[in-house]
Write a protein that holds these residues in place. Structure first.
Motif, PDB file in Angstrom:
ATOM      1  N   THR A 284      78.171 106.191 -31.369  1.00 53.25           N
ATOM      2  CA  THR A 284      78.027 104.901 -30.711  1.00 53.25           C
ATOM      3  C   THR A 284      77.489 103.946 -31.760  1.00 53.25           C
ATOM      4  O   THR A 284      76.369 104.131 -32.259  1.00 53.25           O
ATOM      5  CB  THR A 284      77.067 104.975 -29.518  1.00 53.25           C
ATOM      6  N   LEU A 285      78.288 102.936 -32.131  1.00 47.37           N
ATOM      7  CA  LEU A 285      77.991 102.156 -33.327  1.00 47.37           C
ATOM      8  C   LEU A 285      78.257 100.674 -33.099  1.00 47.37           C
ATOM      9  O   LEU A 285      79.248 100.293 -32.465  1.00 47.37           O
ATOM     10  CB  LEU A 285      78.866 102.662 -34.484  1.00 47.37           C
ATOM     11  N   PHE A 286      77.357  99.860 -33.631  1.00 45.85           N
ATOM     12  CA  PHE A 286      77.494  98.407 -33.583  1.00 45.85           C
ATOM     13  C   PHE A 286      77.379  97.873 -35.008  1.00 45.85           C
ATOM     14  O   PHE A 286      76.755  98.503 -35.871  1.00 45.85           O
ATOM     15  CB  PHE A 286      76.420  97.794 -32.688  1.00 45.85           C
ATOM     16  N   VAL A 287      77.951  96.723 -35.272  1.00 45.27           N
ATOM     17  CA  VAL A 287      78.002  96.189 -36.631  1.00 45.27           C
ATOM     18  C   VAL A 287      77.607  94.718 -36.620  1.00 45.27           C
ATOM     19  O   VAL A 287      77.811  94.001 -35.634  1.00 45.27           O
ATOM     20  CB  VAL A 287      79.413  96.372 -37.243  1.00 45.27           C
ATOM     21  N   ALA A 288      77.011  94.276 -37.742  1.00 46.20           N
ATOM     22  CA  ALA A 288      76.657  92.865 -37.918  1.00 46.20           C
ATOM     23  C   ALA A 288      76.600  92.580 -39.414  1.00 46.20           C
ATOM     24  O   ALA A 288      76.405  93.495 -40.226  1.00 46.20           O
ATOM     25  CB  ALA A 288      75.315  92.550 -37.263  1.00 46.20           C
ATOM     26  N   PRO A 289      76.753  91.333 -39.825  1.00 43.99           N
ATOM     27  CA  PRO A 289      76.577  90.992 -41.240  1.00 43.99           C
ATOM     28  C   PRO A 289      75.151  91.291 -41.692  1.00 43.99           C
ATOM     29  O   PRO A 289      74.187  91.061 -40.946  1.00 43.99           O
ATOM     30  CB  PRO A 289      76.868  89.485 -41.271  1.00 43.99           C
ATOM     31  N   ALA A 290      74.995  91.813 -42.892  1.00 45.17           N
ATOM     32  CA  ALA A 290      73.679  92.216 -43.381  1.00 45.17           C
ATOM     33  C   ALA A 290      72.705  91.052 -43.438  1.00 45.17           C
ATOM     34  O   ALA A 290      71.487  91.238 -43.315  1.00 45.17           O
ATOM     35  CB  ALA A 290      73.817  92.862 -44.757  1.00 45.17           C
ATOM     36  N   GLY A 291      73.218  89.836 -43.612  1.00 43.69           N
ATOM     37  CA  GLY A 291      72.348  88.674 -43.690  1.00 43.69           C
ATOM     38  C   GLY A 291      71.575  88.404 -42.415  1.00 43.69           C
ATOM     39  O   GLY A 291      70.597  87.633 -42.424  1.00 43.69           O
ATOM     40  N   GLU A 292      71.964  89.024 -41.310  1.00 44.49           N
ATOM     41  CA  GLU A 292      71.279  88.801 -40.037  1.00 44.49           C
ATOM     42  C   GLU A 292      70.091  89.736 -39.826  1.00 44.49           C
ATOM     43  O   GLU A 292      69.384  89.616 -38.821  1.00 44.49           O
ATOM     44  CB  GLU A 292      72.267  88.962 -38.875  1.00 44.49           C
ATOM     45  N   LEU A 293      69.867  90.662 -40.755  1.00 45.11           N
ATOM     46  CA  LEU A 293      68.850  91.703 -40.553  1.00 45.11           C
ATOM     47  C   LEU A 293      67.504  91.122 -40.148  1.00 45.11           C
ATOM     48  O   LEU A 293      66.874  91.620 -39.207  1.00 45.11           O
ATOM     49  CB  LEU A 293      68.698  92.547 -41.824  1.00 45.11           C
ATOM     50  N   LEU A 294      67.046  90.108 -40.840  1.00 40.75           N
ATOM     51  CA  LEU A 294      65.712  89.568 -40.589  1.00 40.75           C
ATOM     52  C   LEU A 294      65.763  88.225 -39.858  1.00 40.75           C
ATOM     53  O   LEU A 294      64.787  87.463 -39.864  1.00 40.75           O
ATOM     54  CB  LEU A 294      64.945  89.441 -41.907  1.00 40.75           C
ATOM     55  N   GLY A 295      66.876  87.924 -39.231  1.00 38.76           N
ATOM     56  CA  GLY A 295      66.991  86.706 -38.449  1.00 38.76           C
ATOM     57  C   GLY A 295      66.296  86.830 -37.106  1.00 38.76           C
ATOM     58  O   GLY A 295      65.756  87.886 -36.738  1.00 38.76           O
ATOM     59  N   GLU A 296      66.312  85.736 -36.343  1.00 42.01           N
ATOM     60  CA  GLU A 296      65.676  85.731 -35.032  1.00 42.01           C
ATOM     61  C   GLU A 296      66.305  86.770 -34.113  1.00 42.01           C
ATOM     62  O   GLU A 296      65.602  87.503 -33.416  1.00 42.01           O
ATOM     63  CB  GLU A 296      65.810  84.334 -34.412  1.00 42.01           C
ATOM     64  N   ARG A 297      67.638  86.844 -34.115  1.00 43.91           N
ATOM     65  CA  ARG A 297      68.370  87.840 -33.337  1.00 43.91           C
ATOM     66  C   ARG A 297      69.560  88.311 -34.152  1.00 43.91           C
ATOM     67  O   ARG A 297      70.173  87.527 -34.890  1.00 43.91           O
ATOM     68  CB  ARG A 297      68.888  87.248 -32.015  1.00 43.91           C
ATOM     69  N   ILE A 298      69.875  89.579 -34.022  1.00 46.18           N
ATOM     70  CA  ILE A 298      71.050  90.129 -34.698  1.00 46.18           C
ATOM     71  C   ILE A 298      72.214  90.140 -33.707  1.00 46.18           C
ATOM     72  O   ILE A 298      72.087  90.656 -32.595  1.00 46.18           O
ATOM     73  CB  ILE A 298      70.779  91.558 -35.215  1.00 46.18           C
ATOM     74  N   ALA A 299      73.320  89.556 -34.104  1.00 45.92           N
ATOM     75  CA  ALA A 299      74.495  89.500 -33.223  1.00 45.92           C
ATOM     76  C   ALA A 299      75.306  90.784 -33.366  1.00 45.92           C
ATOM     77  O   ALA A 299      76.388  90.817 -33.969  1.00 45.92           O
ATOM     78  CB  ALA A 299      75.345  88.272 -33.556  1.00 45.92           C
ATOM     79  N   TRP A 300      74.779  91.862 -32.798  1.00 47.43           N
ATOM     80  CA  TRP A 300      75.460  93.151 -32.883  1.00 47.43           C
ATOM     81  C   TRP A 300      76.794  93.100 -32.135  1.00 47.43           C
ATOM     82  O   TRP A 300      76.863  92.670 -30.985  1.00 47.43           O
ATOM     83  CB  TRP A 300      74.590  94.257 -32.278  1.00 47.43           C
ATOM     84  N   ARG A 301      77.858  93.561 -32.809  1.00 42.80           N
ATOM     85  CA  ARG A 301      79.178  93.645 -32.186  1.00 42.80           C
ATOM     86  C   ARG A 301      79.581  95.109 -32.055  1.00 42.80           C
ATOM     87  O   ARG A 301      79.355  95.903 -32.969  1.00 42.80           O
ATOM     88  CB  ARG A 301      80.225  92.922 -33.047  1.00 42.80           C
ATOM     89  N   PRO A 302      80.179  95.512 -30.931  1.00 45.17           N
ATOM     90  CA  PRO A 302      80.603  96.909 -30.764  1.00 45.17           C
ATOM     91  C   PRO A 302      81.647  97.300 -31.818  1.00 45.17           C
ATOM     92  O   PRO A 302      82.559  96.529 -32.111  1.00 45.17           O
ATOM     93  CB  PRO A 302      81.215  96.938 -29.366  1.00 45.17           C
ATOM     94  N   LEU A 303      81.477  98.462 -32.382  1.00 46.66           N
ATOM     95  CA  LEU A 303      82.467  99.001 -33.318  1.00 46.66           C
ATOM     96  C   LEU A 303      83.024 100.325 -32.817  1.00 46.66           C
ATOM     97  O   LEU A 303      84.237 100.504 -32.758  1.00 46.66           O
ATOM     98  CB  LEU A 303      81.851  99.184 -34.707  1.00 46.66           C
ATOM     99  N   LEU A 304      82.147 101.260 -32.435  1.00 46.72           N
ATOM    100  CA  LEU A 304      82.594 102.569 -31.973  1.00 46.72           C
ATOM    101  C   LEU A 304      81.879 102.950 -30.690  1.00 46.72           C
ATOM    102  O   LEU A 304      80.681 102.702 -30.530  1.00 46.72           O
ATOM    103  CB  LEU A 304      82.305 103.639 -33.039  1.00 46.72           C
TER     104      LEU A 304
END
Length: 722
Positions: A284-304
């Protein structure tokens, strides 16, 4: 419904006397029975040893200590035990050093190294593969006599910092310390308790992700529930760490309380991945651009999602390469874009073949994949440039564990092992398709290996299914049924039992003992379907395949019932526990090593909820029936002639809590009518396992000696009852 029933103390001391012959012969520590009856969807099950689950109760601790002392008093009297232990130590000393966990960062090679005289490994590094060896960290320094070891370590991309997880007494509850490689000094902070290691360092080496458990107490029921993953900046207070993934922070991801949230990076650091980890192989996996790691919220998108059937993946730029069993029981490799993922429509890179694809590794210009026929691996490379697969010749048959060093080069490492030859470490040049012995390989020659015979056969299962069986023995063996035989198996999580060289097995083979491995259903030897054929409702195939392998060995005169002993460890406790409760006549003795022996109560242990995807839950009527069938404890029947049994538990075990083997041993002691001993060995300096060689060798010398004594090996015969 639970309805406790209690007896007066005098009767408590007599409950186990149903097998008077056994008790008259073996004066076990007194064990009272306090029956508790539960009803599972109309089926009533009585548990007489529920009270042992309260491991922190002084009375339970006293009982465990009494059992441990009773067991030690018997094991210490077995002739041959100390000689076998000395052989393990002697064989181990023939290899100058054992090197493991090799990684390379910025030209620096890091690895754990254990000298023959040492109990656990120390962390070293070299500037280049031929560089001078430098000691970085010795976990035993200042340990005060405790068994302390490195659970994991993770190095920054520039090779200048390393996060090291250190755990005591096999508990796996590690404390993370951060070491400056150039100065050899630790940063001030420490982080605990951590079990899953470090998710990954950021590319700049300023911080890392980690999952934090809820308690250092391995018996705490909620230690693995609703855990959180954080980002830690080196040199800062842990209290300031940012929470980057949890079910509470991102409820839309649908993570369950038992899922362990992890955050990792793609090899090129362009992407971050959120993993809802469990024992389930399908990711069960979600993906986001690495630049969002320390942002206010990470926009996780479903991958698997689990239905995609993906069990592992690597990335190359914006492409994800997936190892999947969806529509391919022996697996296939497919590719999809990370920008616009479409797993259902993913392009097929390597189709399903006649053998199982079991490994996937990425390099700068290549993918590497391994396939297995259930026993031996083959290695293939795929060039991104021309999109073609070519086989890479391996130096010998056996198991090949392949890994890369990084994605900036085309070199990596291959560890080759087999039943009869010591393990070797190779380096691979994928561009040339060539392997060469690594400068970190430590050659060794052991006595007896030239006399080893390996047979790969198939035993007919009870339903006619051929079950692979590996048989290893000394060529001088006479096949007349008189040989002692050690049969081991596992059969869970889709994990295979591939060939590997083990010096403790060599110690047995050199004594004329046959070492056999049953590749039962529930493992992964023959692909996903083989796994599913020993899973939940089909789990009986696991122990019945094991019984069939035992009968094959006896029918073909390798051994005989009184000479054969079976063993199962951890989830293999289902295999051995149900094998001896269903067919006690097939075995002379059995080892239940940190066993899952009471599956009906598994969910009431710290590691239970996370294992529901593998075994099922008692909260579902269909799955509950399967769990009940797996439960060895509830299948113990008074007056049955059980084989000799040694149950082993680690007091610091976070995976299979010590009350599982304790309850099973108590039940067998009170039920058996064979006169054969049932012992409980409690390891106070170990958990589910331990890296500590002194503890490991002692533990297996005890278990093997007990079984060799009980199956009549001439070097282990003891005066008195057998």
């Amino acid at each position: 419904m639970r309805s406790p029933v209690r007896f007066v103390p005098l009767l408590l001391l007599l409950v186990a006397a149903v097998s008077g012959n056994a008790l008259a012969q073996w004066s076990y520590p007194p064990t009272h029975a306090t029956p508790v009856t539960d009803t599972y969807f109309g089926v009533s099950v009585t548990d007489s040893y529920r009270w042992l689950e309260n491991v922190d109760d002084p009375g339970v601790r006293s009982w465990l200590k009494a059992q441990a002392d009773f067991t030690a008093g018997i094991l210490d009297r077995i002739p041959g035990r100390d000689s076998l232990l000395a052989d393990f130590v002697r064989l181990d000393a023939m290899k100058p050093a054992n090197i493991s966990s090799v990684t390379r960062k910025n030209g620096r090679y890091f690895y754990k190294k254990t000298l023959a005289s040492e109990r656990v490994g120390r962390l070293f590094y070299r500037e280049g593969i031929q560089g001078k060896e430098t000691l970085l960290f010795d976990p035993t320094a200042g340990a005060g006599g405790k068994s302390v070891s490195i659970s994991f370590y993770e190095v920054t991309e520039d090779g200048k910092k390393v996060a090291i997880g250190v755990a005591e007494e096999g508990s796996e509850s590690a404390t993370i310390r951060i070491l400056n490689v150039d100065t050899g000094r630790f940063y001030p902070e420490s982080i605990a308790p951590c079990w899953q290691g470090v998710g990954g360092w950021t590319k700049d080496g300023l911080g890392f992700t980690y999952n934090l458990m809820n308690s250092t107490d391995v018996h705490a029921i909620d230690r693995e529930l609703n855990t959180k993953t954080y980002y830690h900046a080196v040199g800062t207070d842990q209290k300031r760490d940012a929470e980057i993934l949890s079910a509470a922070r991102y409820p839309a991801l649908g993570m369950k309380p038992q899922d362990i949230p992890l955050v990792t990076f793609s090899a090129d650091f362009r992407w971050i991945f959120a993993i809802a980890a469990s024992v389930q192989n399908e990711l069960t996996l979600f993906v986001a651009p690495a630049g969002e790691l320390l942002g206010e919220r990470i926009a996780w998108r479903p991958l698997l999602k689990p239905d995609d059937g993906v069990v592992s993946f690597v990335t190359h730029g914006d492409e994800a390469y997936l190892l999947s069993h969806e529509g391919a029981a022996r697996y296939k490799i497919v590719a999809t874009s990370l920008l616009t993922p479409d797993v259902a429509g993913a392009a097929e890179i390597m189709p399903q073949g006649p053998t199982t694809i079991d490994g996937l590794v990425d390099m700068k210009d290549y993918l590497l994949a391994t396939t297995t026929d259930g026993i031996n691996n083959r290695l293939y490379r795929y060039a991104f440039a021309d999109r073609k697969w070519e086989e890479v010749a391996l130096p010998r048959k056996g198991t090949a564990l392949v890994s890369n060093f990084d994605i900036t080069s085309n070199d990596g490492q291959v560890i080759l092992s087999s039943w009869s030859k010591p393990t070797e470490r190779y380096e691979i040049d994928a561009a040339k398709g060539a392997l060469a012995l690594s400068a970190l390989n430590v050659p060794v020659t052991y006595p007896g290996t030239d006399d080893i015979v390996v047979e790969e056969v198939e035993a007919p299962g009870q339903d006619g299914t051929p079950v692979p069986l590996s048989i290893v023995y000394n060529r001088k063996l006479v096949r007349d049924g008189s040989a002692n035989c050690y049969l081991t198996g596992y059969g869970a999580y889709g994990i295979s039992n591939p060939p590997y060289f083990d010096l403790m097995n060599l110690g047995l083979v050199n004594r004329g003992v046959i070492v056999a491995t049953a590749h039962v259903r529930g493992g992964g030897e023959k692909g996903h379907d083989w796994y599913q054929a020993g899973y939940k409702a089909t789990k009986p195939n696991t122990w019945r395949d094991f019984i069939s392998c035992a009968e094959y060995l006896e029918r073909n005169r390798y051994s005989s019932p009184e000479k054969l002993f079976g063993e199962g460890t951890s989830a293999g406790g289902v295999l051995i526990g149900r094998a001896i409760t269903e067919r006690p006549d097939v075995f002379g003795a059995a080892i239940c090593n940190v066993p899952c022996a009471n599956m009906l109560r598994e969910e009431n242990s710290p590691n239970g909820p996370i294992n529901v995807p593998e075994f099922g839950t008692v909260k579902d009527s269909a799955e509950c029936r399967a769990v009940l069938e797996m439960d060895a404890l509830s299948h113990v029947r008074p007056g049955t002639r059980y084989p000799a049994v040694i149950c082993v538990g680690g007091l610091n075990d976070p995976r299979v809590i010590v009350w599982q083997p304790a309850k099973f041993a108590a039940a067998l002691q009170g039920a058996t009518s064979s006169g054969r001993p049932v012992l409980l060995q409690v390891n106070y300096d170990s958990g589910h396992f331990t890296e500590d060689k002194k503890v490991t060798f002692r533990n297996w010398a005890n278990m093997f000696s007990f079984c060799l004594w009980q199956t009549g090996h001439p070097q282990f015969k003891m005066a008195g009852p057998n």
